[in-house]
Design an enzyme around this catalytic site. Structure first.
Site, mmCIF file in Angstrom:
data_model
loop_
_atom_site.group_PDB
_atom_site.id
_atom_site.type_symbol
_atom_site.label_atom_id
_atom_site.label_comp_id
_atom_site.label_asym_id
_atom_site.label_seq_id
_atom_site.Cartn_x
_atom_site.Cartn_y
_atom_site.Cartn_z
ATOM 1 N N SER A 51 -1.951 -0.659 -5.280
ATOM 2 C CA SER A 51 -2.519 -2.008 -4.748
ATOM 3 C C SER A 51 -2.752 -3.078 -5.869
ATOM 4 C CB SER A 51 -3.603 -1.656 -3.845
ATOM 5 O OG SER A 51 -4.586 -1.081 -4.370
ATOM 6 N N CYS A 81 0.087 2.615 3.162
ATOM 7 C CA CYS A 81 -0.745 3.136 2.087
ATOM 8 C C CYS A 81 -1.353 1.924 1.218
ATOM 9 C CB CYS A 81 0.330 4.129 1.463
ATOM 10 S SG CYS A 81 -0.825 5.222 0.220
ATOM 11 N N ILE A 138 -0.075 10.353 0.394
ATOM 12 C CA ILE A 138 -0.056 10.484 -1.031
ATOM 13 C C ILE A 138 -1.316 9.243 -1.685
ATOM 14 C CG2 ILE A 138 1.316 10.064 -3.116
ATOM 15 C CD1 ILE A 138 3.756 10.380 -1.122
ATOM 16 N N ARG A 139 -2.244 9.962 -2.175
ATOM 17 C CA ARG A 139 -3.339 9.022 -2.917
ATOM 18 C C ARG A 139 -3.782 8.123 -1.764
ATOM 19 N NH1 ARG A 139 -1.736 6.324 -8.095
ATOM 20 N NH2 ARG A 139 -3.905 5.932 -7.844
ATOM 21 N N HIS A 179 2.785 7.415 4.751
ATOM 22 C CA HIS A 179 4.156 6.626 4.375
ATOM 23 C C HIS A 179 5.316 7.269 5.528
ATOM 24 C CE1 HIS A 179 3.055 5.489 0.027
ATOM 25 N NE2 HIS A 179 2.414 6.648 0.184
ATOM 26 N N GLU A 181 8.036 5.679 5.609
ATOM 27 C CA GLU A 181 9.289 5.696 5.308
ATOM 28 C C GLU A 181 9.981 6.841 4.782
ATOM 29 O OE1 GLU A 181 6.742 4.959 1.581
ATOM 30 O OE2 GLU A 181 6.710 4.683 3.653
#
Length: 209
Positions: A51, A81, A138-139, A179, A181
């Site tokens: 980010s 995310c 993920i994180r 996520h 995707e």
């Protein structure tokens, strides 16, 4: 009905995966790297990635303020995310001076679920989607708090038994901590495509139902 054009913020992050998902749903999908490309889209996906890097690149490529203006003007936008962090009005545990696009009246906690080694998957119930959604974290951030106009679409139970918000919507804006995707399930993207179509037709209000 003419297919909408949906862009994917393409300066960093999971760009190709989102483009493939959107194309499979019959929309015109393009990468957005410059203001001119942003100007032709009906909606935008802000993908997972880093980010702070994404915000810095958006400013470098003179895309940050145009993004803010389009979002403020009601452009449907879906953040996943890191994209959720960028759409949030407030960040906990953010980097010093970290900028966001804003628009979602939420407070997010950055890397709330832990480091890369703490990534996990699970089945979630998401409002507006029939059946469980396989979610990959993920994180990932989570949502600490939401404003009165924000609809909570999904939550996940964490180790201490508490539930954490991982999917939200506010008017034309959507965001997930996970996520969507990853894998072949297009249902979350279909929710967003439907939202873009509703907004293009002028049937979406700024409040949740």
């Amino acid at each position: 009905m003419t297919a909408p054009t949906i862009g994917v913020f393409a300066l960093q992050g999971d760009v190709r995966e989102h483009l493939r998902m959107l194309e499979s749903l019959g929309v015109d999908a393009i990468g957005v790297r410059r203001p001119a490309e942003l100007g032709v889209v009906d909606g935008l996906v802000v993908p997972g990635g880093e980010s702070t890097t994404m915000a810095k690149l958006a400013r470098t490529f003179e895309l940050l303020e145009p993004l803010r203006e389009r979002i403020k003007g009601g452009m449907p936008t879906f953040g996943t995310c890191a994209g959720m962090i960028l759409l949030a009005d407030r960040i906990e545990d953010g980097a010093v001076g970290q900028e966001t696009l804003g628009g979602l009246d939420i407070t997010v906690r950055r890397n709330a679920f832990g480091r890369q080694v703490d990534s996990f998957e699970g089945e979630l119930s998401i409002s507006g989607v029939d059946g469980p959604v396989h979610a990959v974290f993920i994180r990932a951030p989570w949502v600490e708090s939401v404003g009165p106009g924000v609809e909570v679409l999904g939550q996940v139970e964490v180790a201490d038994g508490a539930s954490r918000i991982v999917a939200v919507r506010q008017g034309p804006l959507m965001a997930t901590s996970f996520h969507p995707e990853v894998g072949g399930d297009v249902r979350i993207h279909q929710l967003f495509v439907d939202l873009v179509r509703d907004c293009t037709a002028g049937t979406t209000t700024n409040s949740t139902s």
